[in-house]
Design a protein around this motif. Structure first.
Motif, short mmCIF file in Angstrom:
data_model
loop_
_atom_site.label_atom_id
_atom_site.label_comp_id
_atom_site.label_asym_id
_atom_site.label_seq_id
_atom_site.Cartn_x
_atom_site.Cartn_y
_atom_site.Cartn_z
N UNK A 428 0.73 -1.32 0.12
CA UNK A 428 -0.06 0.36 -0.14
C UNK A 428 0.41 1.34 -0.30
N UNK A 429 0.84 2.10 -0.72
CA UNK A 429 1.20 3.12 -0.80
C UNK A 429 0.67 4.69 0.24
N UNK A 430 1.63 5.26 1.17
CA UNK A 430 0.70 5.71 2.09
C UNK A 430 0.92 7.29 1.78
N UNK A 431 0.29 8.17 2.11
CA UNK A 431 0.83 9.63 1.85
C UNK A 431 0.14 10.47 3.23
N UNK A 553 -6.06 6.76 7.63
CA UNK A 553 -7.52 6.39 6.66
C UNK A 553 -6.69 6.04 5.46
N UNK A 554 -7.88 4.28 5.30
CA UNK A 554 -7.38 3.97 3.95
C UNK A 554 -8.56 4.25 3.09
N UNK A 561 -3.42 5.30 1.44
CA UNK A 561 -3.15 4.99 3.56
C UNK A 561 -3.29 6.57 3.18
N UNK A 562 -3.91 7.10 4.17
CA UNK A 562 -3.93 9.11 4.14
C UNK A 562 -3.86 9.08 5.00
#
Length: 860
Positions: A428-431, A553-554, A561-562
């Motif tokens: 998962x990418x996360x920002x 949050x996803x 993912x944020x």
């Protein structure tokens, strides 16, 4: 080795996947920096084709440099050249560099390379077009010696026309390539005056020209315009991504930053023999719905065929496989009728591969969420169409599909192992979307009012909702009308926001239009200080001592993912999700008399709660007498026990003796089971079945309307005596007016279904309007957490009055006003009570609504 699903329309990396390039050509010679030379360059013949630029290899040398450690490393210069968007103009003339995509890209890349020295150099000028940018290119851009150059001018190039714009872009590209600078071209971000899906609009024409230039010169492409187009194709408005008619907000900039960062982040390791597909990421959902209500329990959102007994249209995705050949197929699914029946499950479906059904059927067996072995299948095309084909219309569900050429491999079912398995195959990418003044989690009436009230006080607000629409129980997904009264003393102006979002008509379980979802979306869209995050579910919090530092949050479809940072948070989830994750004190179930001395409390406390309602209605068929399949899955009706009705609203209530958080999927499923079982009996077996012959199910909720679960504890726990005896607290706020309305299993229904009641009765205790203490709206042990809604600090009995939505909306308004005082005075929620209560009273006297609270519709 594993292979992550690569198709940009069917993976969890939709936006990053748009950053791709087409076939390329060798760069030509640099041209002098004047307008005549720019025009000449545009008309010069293209160079011979060369190898295509590829996102995995184009910046390989730059990535290698970023990975070097001191003293072998050097600074890497990322130069962003363009107009007002990269310059950081949000609402002209305000410039917000920290949330514009150049710095967001820097943050993402820096997080991946902790030892790198990276300079983000911004040479953009607001209002400029590509010709102007080309004229100063040598003196103001190349002088910075870019390692990677990003060019973004198309939004303003509409005034130049395609020919002149192309000449300017060619001039900049060729100058950069002559110096061996890596170039990434950006298509435009949207302009709200233009339909982003209009194939003939000037913006789309410039976007096509930029794509062609990327192909001609073999440089990178970040296709921003296509990324926003994907949002529009999903039926989403792009307005929540924009701060002005043609300037993105932080959320919009983060989309572009994702595209740019994808070129620089370390490439994910790919494998050659396995593909994992998350079903909720299918590009075409067909008639399947995304259900994210239980992802905390079973590990993921999933697709469900909610067809009311009629098979739904296929869900379809185009999947790139690493190689053709034979694969073993596994499908993670659940026989949802298994808790009540040993018969084959009701929700059965197939998997089609290039329109050919696999032999296995899924969803008919098993007792829990698990991988079902689909046997061997043939993948004969590198890009293969995978479809989920519903066979029954009775809520078959698919979480994920796994294709593997390793005959010894079986995917895990254990929750922890499955999470690791997913992360390995689909990382998962996360920002980080940055800092807000106030983050509201939960987009029901309480959360909406909290966000709007605080935004109108000038706060920068993020609101997170795990559904695609606003309104919670008052939305078209659940269909419960608003209850309670507004315009009550001591603060009759509280409730104006509720009046703004109120549907004109009342009634439960009515057609979708009656709940006026658009009115709620219009209310949120009008608030420029609010950043909206629909379809995001909070699953983690980061703590700093007893304070929440951030929530994560996803996205329920893409899985991205944020991370949200703020000094103050509000839990308006109903379930107290944020509070539970943060370790806030909470209660569930009924207190006994000895706990608080409440007259209505049971002698001994227990875990019973009010239940959840799966509402439904039938309609008269347009023609004929529609059949309904015989549905018998463990719940048998007869002439006495059946419900001879054509609709069901709040009284169809389940799960009072189960855990409304841990057992919620079972509770919701039982609600659907009784609706389908009862309707089947009426249509097929009832002695007077002709009465129902011309009717068919028109709507059955799959999002259950929940009344009670966790109640987060504050400095005051409101009791029955406080309300009935009108004990006055100095911090009284919005007044609750609904009777103390407590639900219990219906004895008549219990007679026939002693261990599976699905009907409820209400016992009410009238009250006079009572101001709820402010100290019920913040956590007693999580220092920066507000709550509004049915999860505030009350006993089970007191919840019976405060839980209706006009009342919870006023709670949200109070919390939003208090949050503004937290910012103004650098205070905690408790600090507002201790030092700034008079300021809060002043704000409550004014209210935050734009219409009078007394103007709300008077139903219920």
């Amino acid at each position: 080795m594993f292979h992550k699903l690569l198709s940009p329309l069917s993976t969890r990396t939709v936006l990053a996947a748009v950053a791709c390039c087409a076939a390329a050509a060798a760069a030509g010679a640099a041209a002098p920096a004047n307008a005549a030379a720019i025009t000449a360059a545009a008309t010069a013949p293209a160079a011979a084709p060369a190898a295509a630029a590829d996102s995995a290899t184009y910046l390989r040398d730059t990535r290698a440099l970023l990975q070097k450690q001191w003293p072998r490393n050097r600074a890497v210069n990322l130069v962003f050249h363009g107009h007002s968007v990269p310059a950081g103009y949000f609402k002209t003339p305000a410039v917000d560099s920290f949330h514009a995509y150049p710095l967001l890209t820097l943050q993402a890349v820096k997080a991946a390379y902790p030892y790198a020295v990276i300079n983000a150099i911004n040479t953009a000028i607001g209002g400029e077009n590509a010709e102007q940018g080309a004229r100063r290119f040598k003196q103001e851009v190349l002088v910075h010696r870019p390692d990677v150059l990003f060019i973004d001018y198309a939004l303003n190039d509409r005034g130049l026309g395609l020919k002149r714009a192309r000449a300017a872009w060619v001039h900049m590209i060729e100058h950069a390539l002559a110096l061996k600078i890596k170039v990434i071209l950006l298509t435009p971000t949207p302009d709200q005056s233009t339909n982003v899906l209009d194939a003939n609009s000037p913006l789309e024409q410039h976007a096509r020209q930029i794509r062609a230039l990327a192909a001609q010169y073999g440089v990178g492409l970040a296709d921003s315009y296509a990324a926003f187009g994907e949002i529009a194709k999903r039926g989403e408005s792009i307005k929540p991504y924009m701060s002005q008619i043609n300037h993105p907000n932080a959320r919009g900039h983060s989309i572009v930053a994702d595209l740019l960062a994808a070129w620089l982040l370390p490439p994910q390791k790919t494998a050659t023999n396995a593909v994992l597909i998350e079903a909720e990421s299918f590009a075409e959902k067909g008639g399947w719905v995304v259900d994210a209500q239980f992802s905390d329990l079973m590990g993921s959102p999933y697709l469900m065929a909610h067809g009311l007994g009629k098979p739904v249209k296929d869900a379809v995705a185009k999947i790139k496989f690493p190689q053709t050949g034979k694969y073993r197929l596994f499908v993670r699914t659940y026989n949802w009728t298994a808790p009540w029946s040993d018969a084959p499950g009701a929700g059965v479906f197939q998997v089609k591969i290039n329109a050919v059904p696999a032999t296995a059927h899924f969803g008919a067996t098993g007792k829990k969420w698990a991988w079902q072995d689909g046997g061997e299948v043939e993948i004969n095309k590198p890009e293969t169409e995978i479809a989920l084909a519903d066979l029954t219309g009775f809520n078959g569900r698919c979480d994920a599909l796994f294709f593997t050429q390793d005959k010894t491999l079986t995917p895990p079912d254990d929750a922890a192992a499955l999470a690791a398995f997913r992360q390995k195959l689909c990382p998962q990418t996360r920002k980080d979307v940055g800092q807000f003044d106030f983050v509201v989690v939960g987009g029901g009436v309480a959360g909406m009012c909290a966000a709007v009230a605080s935004a109108r006080q000038g706060l920068k607000v993020a609101i997170i909702q795990d559904r695609p629409i606003w309104g919670g129980n008052n939305s078209s997904e659940v269909r419960v009308h608003l209850g309670g009264r507004l315009a009550l003393p001591p603060y009759p102006n509280l409730g104006g926001i509720v009046a703004e979002l109120s549907p004109k008509s009342g009634g439960n379980a009515k057609p979708a239009s009656q709940y006026e979802d658009k009115k709620k979306h219009n209310l949120m869209d009008a608030e420029t200080n609010i950043s909206q995050f629909l379809n995001h579910r909070v699953f983690a919090v980061e703590m700093d001592g007893r304070k929440i530092k951030s929530v994560t949050a996803r996205h329920v479809e893409t899985g991205q993912e944020v991370v949200f940072h703020a000094p103050i948070f509000a839990d308006c989830t109903g379930d107290g999700t944020v509070g539970a994750l943060a370790g806030a004190d909470f209660a569930m179930g009924r207190e006994g008399k000895k706990d608080f001395g409440e007259p209505t409390a049971p002698a001994v406390g227990d875990k019973m709660t009010m239940g959840s309602s799966v509402q439904w209605y039938s309609t008269v068929a347009k023609t004929g007498e529609p059949a309904f399949p015989v549905f018998k899955h463990g719940l048998l009706f007869n002439e006495q026990s059946s419900q001879k009705v054509t609709m069901g609203e709040w009284t169809w209530e389940t799960g009072m003796h189960l855990d409304q958080v841990r057992d919620f999927e079972r509770i919701r499923d039982y609600g659907m089971l009784v609706v389908f079982s009862n309707w089947s009996f009426l249509k097929n077996e009832h002695a007077n079945k002709q009465r129902f012959a011309n009717r068919e199910l028109g709507w059955v909720a799959y999002v259950a309307g929940k009344r009670e679960s966790r109640r987060l504890l504050g400095d005051i726990i409101l009791r029955e005596q406080d309300i009935k005896e009108k004990i006055q607290y100095p911090d009284g706020t919005a007044s609750t007016s609904w009777s103390i309305d407590l639900h219990y299993p219906d004895p008549a229904n219990t007679k026939y279904f002693p261990n599976g009641q699905f009907k409820a009765i209400a016992k009410t205790h009238p009250i006079k309007p009572y101001p709820i203490p402010y100290r019920c709206f913040y956590s007693r042990n999580t220092e920066n957490l507000f709550m509004a809604g049915r999860n505030i600090s009350v006993t089970h009995v007191a919840l019976g009055t405060v839980r209706v939505m006009r009342t919870t909306g006023m709670m949200g308004e109070v919390v939003g006003l208090a949050a503004s005082l937290c910012k103004k005075h650098s205070a905690t929620p408790r600090g507002v009570y201790e030092k700034h209560l008079e300021d809060l009273k002043t704000l409550m006297r004014l209210g935050a609504g734009k219409v009078k609270a007394a103007s709300y519709p008077k139903y219920n």
